[in-house]
Design a protein around this motif. Sequence first.
Motif, PDB file in Angstrom:
ATOM      1  N   LYS A 141       0.838  -1.204   0.000  1.00 57.93           N
ATOM      2  CA  LYS A 141       0.000   0.000   0.000  1.00 57.93           C
ATOM      3  C   LYS A 141       0.871   1.252   0.000  1.00 57.93           C
ATOM      4  O   LYS A 141       0.588   2.208  -0.745  1.00 57.93           O
ATOM      5  CB  LYS A 141      -0.916   0.011   1.224  1.00 57.93           C
ATOM      6  N   ALA A 142       1.916   1.258   0.810  1.00 55.44           N
ATOM      7  CA  ALA A 142       2.803   2.417   0.875  1.00 55.44           C
ATOM      8  C   ALA A 142       3.439   2.687  -0.488  1.00 55.44           C
ATOM      9  O   ALA A 142       3.526   3.846  -0.934  1.00 55.44           O
ATOM     10  CB  ALA A 142       3.881   2.197   1.926  1.00 55.44           C
ATOM     11  N   PHE A 143       3.869   1.617  -1.161  1.00 48.59           N
ATOM     12  CA  PHE A 143       4.451   1.782  -2.498  1.00 48.59           C
ATOM     13  C   PHE A 143       3.417   2.334  -3.462  1.00 48.59           C
ATOM     14  O   PHE A 143       3.702   3.268  -4.231  1.00 48.59           O
ATOM     15  CB  PHE A 143       4.988   0.446  -3.015  1.00 48.59           C
ATOM     16  N   GLU A 144       2.223   1.759  -3.451  1.00 50.30           N
ATOM     17  CA  GLU A 144       1.182   2.192  -4.379  1.00 50.30           C
ATOM     18  C   GLU A 144       0.814   3.662  -4.177  1.00 50.30           C
ATOM     19  O   GLU A 144       0.690   4.421  -5.145  1.00 50.30           O
ATOM     20  CB  GLU A 144      -0.065   1.314  -4.224  1.00 50.30           C
ATOM     21  N   LEU A 145       0.643   4.063  -2.943  1.00 55.91           N
ATOM     22  CA  LEU A 145       0.253   5.451  -2.689  1.00 55.91           C
ATOM     23  C   LEU A 145       1.349   6.427  -3.109  1.00 55.91           C
ATOM     24  O   LEU A 145       1.061   7.538  -3.557  1.00 55.91           O
ATOM     25  CB  LEU A 145      -0.086   5.639  -1.203  1.00 55.91           C
ATOM     26  N   ALA A 146       2.602   6.004  -2.980  1.00 55.14           N
ATOM     27  CA  ALA A 146       3.711   6.890  -3.338  1.00 55.14           C
ATOM     28  C   ALA A 146       3.941   6.960  -4.851  1.00 55.14           C
ATOM     29  O   ALA A 146       4.259   8.025  -5.385  1.00 55.14           O
ATOM     30  CB  ALA A 146       4.990   6.421  -2.639  1.00 55.14           C
ATOM     31  N   TYR A 147       3.768   5.839  -5.546  1.00 53.19           N
ATOM     32  CA  TYR A 147       4.146   5.758  -6.959  1.00 53.19           C
ATOM     33  C   TYR A 147       2.958   5.713  -7.917  1.00 53.19           C
ATOM     34  O   TYR A 147       3.145   5.778  -9.132  1.00 53.19           O
ATOM     35  CB  TYR A 147       5.015   4.508  -7.194  1.00 53.19           C
TER      36      TYR A 147
END
Length: 257
Positions: free
Chosen positions: A105-111
């Motif tokens: 989720k952290a990756f998706e929200l950032a990228y």
Amino acid sequence: MSEKNRHGKRTAREKLAAEREKHRSRDKRRRALIVGASVVCVLGLAAVIGVVAANAGKDDGNESAGPVVAPSGAQGKDGLAIPVGEDGAKSTLTIWEDFRCPACKAFELAYRDTIHELTEAGKLKVEYHLATIIDGNMGGTGSRKAANAAACAQDAGKFTPYHDVLFTNQPPESEDAFADEDRLIDLAGKVDGLDTTLFQECVKNGRHNSWVEKSNEAFLNGGFSGTPTVLLDGTNIYQDQSMTPAKLKQMVEDANK
């Protein structure tokens, strides 16, 4: 004291001693039975706990049994990749994800915005691979059911927006909320045109469950360290501590010059 009286007293004492010994023996047997029963109960409880522990994290195969049905348009080896973007794009981003994984989720929200921009511009193709690591580690079925629902969304041509909705509404890692199929269907209401009878049946019937399990097996056999695993043209960029959305964009732009 007459011999008769002495004999009578001795007999009475012997009877009393014999009676006391009988009571002691009976009490000893009763205590032994109580202790034995307690041991049996403890062992029985331990056995139950052992069975529960042994089965923690195991998936119920009944829901996943059946033929492997890949979602519409799946590509790659064994049809395990869900593609987003143009086939002719000069750069390919391969992402292994678990919908219950907080780091994913952290990756998706950032990228997310950068990836969407590059795929819509025809400069980047993304191949999504779905895993169920958290189900195995934490127990439950939410990873698998969410992945199946995402595959159902792919059938409807709505993978990308539903994929984003799932990560935006991801429950805490310890809560297996995505195991609730009604919850997955409710979230489909956030994507225009997705909440149809066909989608609901696909989710509830677990149409792509076996495909999801095959995808997870490919992840486990791939030698990856965890989710997310993000490869740009074969290079693991998630392990690059200096990676940012801007750097990813520049790398893709350079490949398209």
